[in-house]
Design a protein around this motif. Structure first.
Motif, PDB file in Angstrom:
ATOM      1  N   LEU A  73       7.817   9.361 -14.809  1.00 54.37           N
ATOM      2  CA  LEU A  73       8.520   9.979 -16.387  1.00 54.37           C
ATOM      3  C   LEU A  73       7.451   9.826 -17.343  1.00 54.37           C
ATOM      4  N   LEU A  74       6.688   8.657 -17.401  1.00 50.69           N
ATOM      5  CA  LEU A  74       5.882   8.239 -18.549  1.00 50.69           C
ATOM      6  C   LEU A  74       4.550   9.220 -18.341  1.00 50.69           C
ATOM      7  N   PHE A  75       4.044   9.198 -16.894  1.00 50.69           N
ATOM      8  CA  PHE A  75       2.609   9.855 -16.835  1.00 50.69           C
ATOM      9  C   PHE A  75       2.587  11.082 -16.079  1.00 50.69           C
ATOM     10  N   GLN A  76       3.652  11.652 -15.645  1.00 52.28           N
ATOM     11  CA  GLN A  76       3.553  12.901 -14.465  1.00 52.28           C
ATOM     12  C   GLN A  76       2.714  13.725 -15.360  1.00 52.28           C
ATOM     13  N   SER A  77       1.626  14.255 -14.264  1.00 53.51           N
ATOM     14  CA  SER A  77       0.656  15.341 -14.582  1.00 53.51           C
ATOM     15  C   SER A  77       0.116  15.703 -13.282  1.00 53.51           C
ATOM     16  N   PRO A  78       0.174  17.150 -13.117  1.00 53.33           N
ATOM     17  CA  PRO A  78      -0.186  17.444 -11.713  1.00 53.33           C
ATOM     18  C   PRO A  78      -1.855  17.783 -11.772  1.00 53.33           C
ATOM     19  N   ARG A  79      -2.267  17.350 -12.903  1.00 51.92           N
ATOM     20  CA  ARG A  79      -3.967  17.333 -13.111  1.00 51.92           C
ATOM     21  C   ARG A  79      -4.370  15.863 -13.378  1.00 51.92           C
ATOM     22  N   ALA A  80      -3.569  14.932 -13.291  1.00 56.42           N
ATOM     23  CA  ALA A  80      -4.032  13.632 -14.002  1.00 56.42           C
ATOM     24  C   ALA A  80      -5.281  13.248 -13.489  1.00 56.42           C
ATOM     25  N   PRO A  81      -6.269  12.823 -14.777  1.00 59.34           N
ATOM     26  CA  PRO A  81      -7.745  12.457 -14.328  1.00 59.34           C
ATOM     27  C   PRO A  81      -7.731  11.150 -13.554  1.00 59.34           C
ATOM     28  N   TYR A  82      -8.596  10.897 -13.136  1.00 59.28           N
ATOM     29  CA  TYR A  82      -9.110   9.716 -12.392  1.00 59.28           C
ATOM     30  C   TYR A  82      -8.557   8.254 -13.020  1.00 59.28           C
ATOM     31  N   PRO A  83      -9.218   8.281 -14.270  1.00 64.28           N
ATOM     32  CA  PRO A  83      -8.924   7.107 -15.163  1.00 64.28           C
ATOM     33  C   PRO A  83      -7.426   6.608 -15.550  1.00 64.28           C
ATOM     34  N   LEU A  84      -6.610   7.825 -15.732  1.00 63.53           N
ATOM     35  CA  LEU A  84      -5.387   7.912 -16.041  1.00 63.53           C
ATOM     36  C   LEU A  84      -4.611   7.239 -14.675  1.00 63.53           C
ATOM     37  N   MET A  85      -4.869   7.809 -13.294  1.00 61.62           N
ATOM     38  CA  MET A  85      -4.287   7.421 -12.310  1.00 61.62           C
ATOM     39  C   MET A  85      -4.613   5.878 -12.033  1.00 61.62           C
ATOM     40  N   HIS A 106       6.368  14.490  -7.974  1.00 63.40           N
ATOM     41  CA  HIS A 106       7.603  14.652  -9.129  1.00 63.40           C
ATOM     42  C   HIS A 106       8.297  13.204  -8.827  1.00 63.40           C
ATOM     43  N   ARG A 107       8.897  12.798  -9.838  1.00 65.06           N
ATOM     44  CA  ARG A 107       9.202  11.432 -10.106  1.00 65.06           C
ATOM     45  C   ARG A 107      10.601  11.187  -9.222  1.00 65.06           C
ATOM     46  N   HIS A 108      11.343  12.247  -9.243  1.00 66.74           N
ATOM     47  CA  HIS A 108      12.492  12.041  -8.152  1.00 66.74           C
ATOM     48  C   HIS A 108      12.201  11.802  -6.822  1.00 66.74           C
ATOM     49  N   THR A 109      11.195  12.464  -6.281  1.00 65.14           N
ATOM     50  CA  THR A 109      10.839  12.339  -5.059  1.00 65.14           C
ATOM     51  C   THR A 109      10.405  10.893  -4.673  1.00 65.14           C
ATOM     52  N   ALA A 110       9.482  10.572  -5.876  1.00 64.43           N
ATOM     53  CA  ALA A 110       9.057   9.001  -5.898  1.00 64.43           C
ATOM     54  C   ALA A 110       9.928   7.942  -5.533  1.00 64.43           C
ATOM     55  N   LEU A 111      11.210   8.353  -6.652  1.00 64.70           N
ATOM     56  CA  LEU A 111      12.342   7.431  -6.966  1.00 64.70           C
ATOM     57  C   LEU A 111      13.032   7.082  -5.184  1.00 64.70           C
ATOM     58  N   ALA A 112      13.152   8.458  -4.586  1.00 65.67           N
ATOM     59  CA  ALA A 112      13.726   8.293  -3.383  1.00 65.67           C
ATOM     60  C   ALA A 112      12.844   7.564  -2.202  1.00 65.67           C
ATOM     61  N   LEU A 113      11.418   7.831  -2.185  1.00 65.68           N
ATOM     62  CA  LEU A 113      10.642   7.197  -1.402  1.00 65.68           C
ATOM     63  C   LEU A 113      10.542   5.799  -1.822  1.00 65.68           C
ATOM     64  N   LEU A 124       0.837  -1.016   0.000  1.00 67.50           N
ATOM     65  CA  LEU A 124       0.029   0.120   0.004  1.00 67.50           C
ATOM     66  C   LEU A 124       0.925   0.967  -0.059  1.00 67.50           C
ATOM     67  N   ALA A 125       2.073   1.230   0.595  1.00 65.06           N
ATOM     68  CA  ALA A 125       2.995   2.406   0.591  1.00 65.06           C
ATOM     69  C   ALA A 125       3.424   2.488  -0.817  1.00 65.06           C
ATOM     70  N   TYR A 126       3.607   1.545  -1.494  1.00 63.33           N
ATOM     71  CA  TYR A 126       3.957   1.717  -2.915  1.00 63.33           C
ATOM     72  C   TYR A 126       2.895   2.211  -3.633  1.00 63.33           C
ATOM     73  N   ILE A 127       1.613   2.138  -3.407  1.00 64.44           N
ATOM     74  CA  ILE A 127       0.529   2.835  -4.220  1.00 64.44           C
ATOM     75  C   ILE A 127       0.640   4.283  -3.915  1.00 64.44           C
ATOM     76  N   LEU A 128       0.864   4.587  -2.578  1.00 66.30           N
ATOM     77  CA  LEU A 128       0.868   6.034  -2.304  1.00 66.30           C
ATOM     78  C   LEU A 128       2.112   6.795  -3.015  1.00 66.30           C
ATOM     79  N   ILE A 129       3.134   6.104  -3.173  1.00 63.36           N
ATOM     80  CA  ILE A 129       4.486   6.536  -3.777  1.00 63.36           C
ATOM     81  C   ILE A 129       4.183   6.729  -5.319  1.00 63.36           C
ATOM     82  N   LEU A 130       3.201   5.751  -5.855  1.00 65.67           N
ATOM     83  CA  LEU A 130       2.777   6.174  -7.365  1.00 65.67           C
ATOM     84  C   LEU A 130       1.986   7.259  -7.374  1.00 65.67           C
TER      85      LEU A 130
END
Length: 176
Positions: free
Chosen positions: A91-103, A51-58, A38-44
């Motif tokens: 890297l592939l999907f980063q979007s500050p306003r990603a819609p629900y289906p994309l997430m 940001h992807r770099h923060t997600a990499l570190a986490l 579940l922590a991995y899902i939050l990291i996604l």
């Protein structure tokens, strides 16, 4: 800064729940099939909305915690798999306003990618001898369903918090 600390504490709390509360909620017949990350899902969510770099570190930090606390067969497998998959998906999907289906699509891809990376690492190093079809049906698809349901539950509150954190980061970058 306070919101980032809250996010880190939330991740740590979810990590603790993975090992303490969630196993009690899983029915006995699914005990060996469900391995919640579940922590991995939050990291996604961090990878997509922040940001992807923060997600990499986490991913590296919490993956290493998974390696040490839960799975001692090979140190570094979860750290590598969580960090790499969170970074690639960010890297592939980063979007500050990603819609629900994309997430939700990212959660499904991320869950499968994590399980496939772990299966591949364990297969290469001889820690598993189970065939791929068995692994796919025995724990990859049940994990996929569990991760999807968890993502459905936390989508709105986590997205709102990460959007606020990202807005604060952009505002600080503009001031500098």
């Amino acid at each position: 800064m306070a919101r980032r600390l809250i996010l880190l504490l939330l991740l740590f709390l979810v990590f603790i729940w993975e090992g303490t509360i969630i196993p009690w909620l899983i029915p006995d017949f699914l005990d060996t099939r469900l391995v919640p990350h579940l922590a991995y899902i939050l990291i996604l969510f961090v990878a997509i909305y922040y940001h992807r770099h923060t997600a990499l570190a986490l991913g590296l930090i919490f993956g290493l915690l998974h390696d040490v606390v839960f799975y001692g067969d090979m140190i570094g497998a979860y750290a590598f798999a969580m960090g790499l998959s969170a970074y690639v998906l960010g890297l592939l999907f980063q979007s500050p306003r990603a819609p629900y289906p994309l997430m939700m699509t990212v959660v499904l891809i991320g869950s499968l990618l994590l399980d496939h990376l772990l299966y591949g690492l364990y297969l290469v190093f001889g820690l598993t001898r189970e065939p791929y079809a068995w692994a796919l049906g025995h724990y990859m698809f049940p994990n996929l369903l569990l991760h999807f349901v968890f993502a459905l539950i936390i989508f709105v509150p986590v997205r709102q918090q990460l959007e606020k954190v990202a807005k604060l980061r952009r505002r600080a970058a503009e001031e500098e």
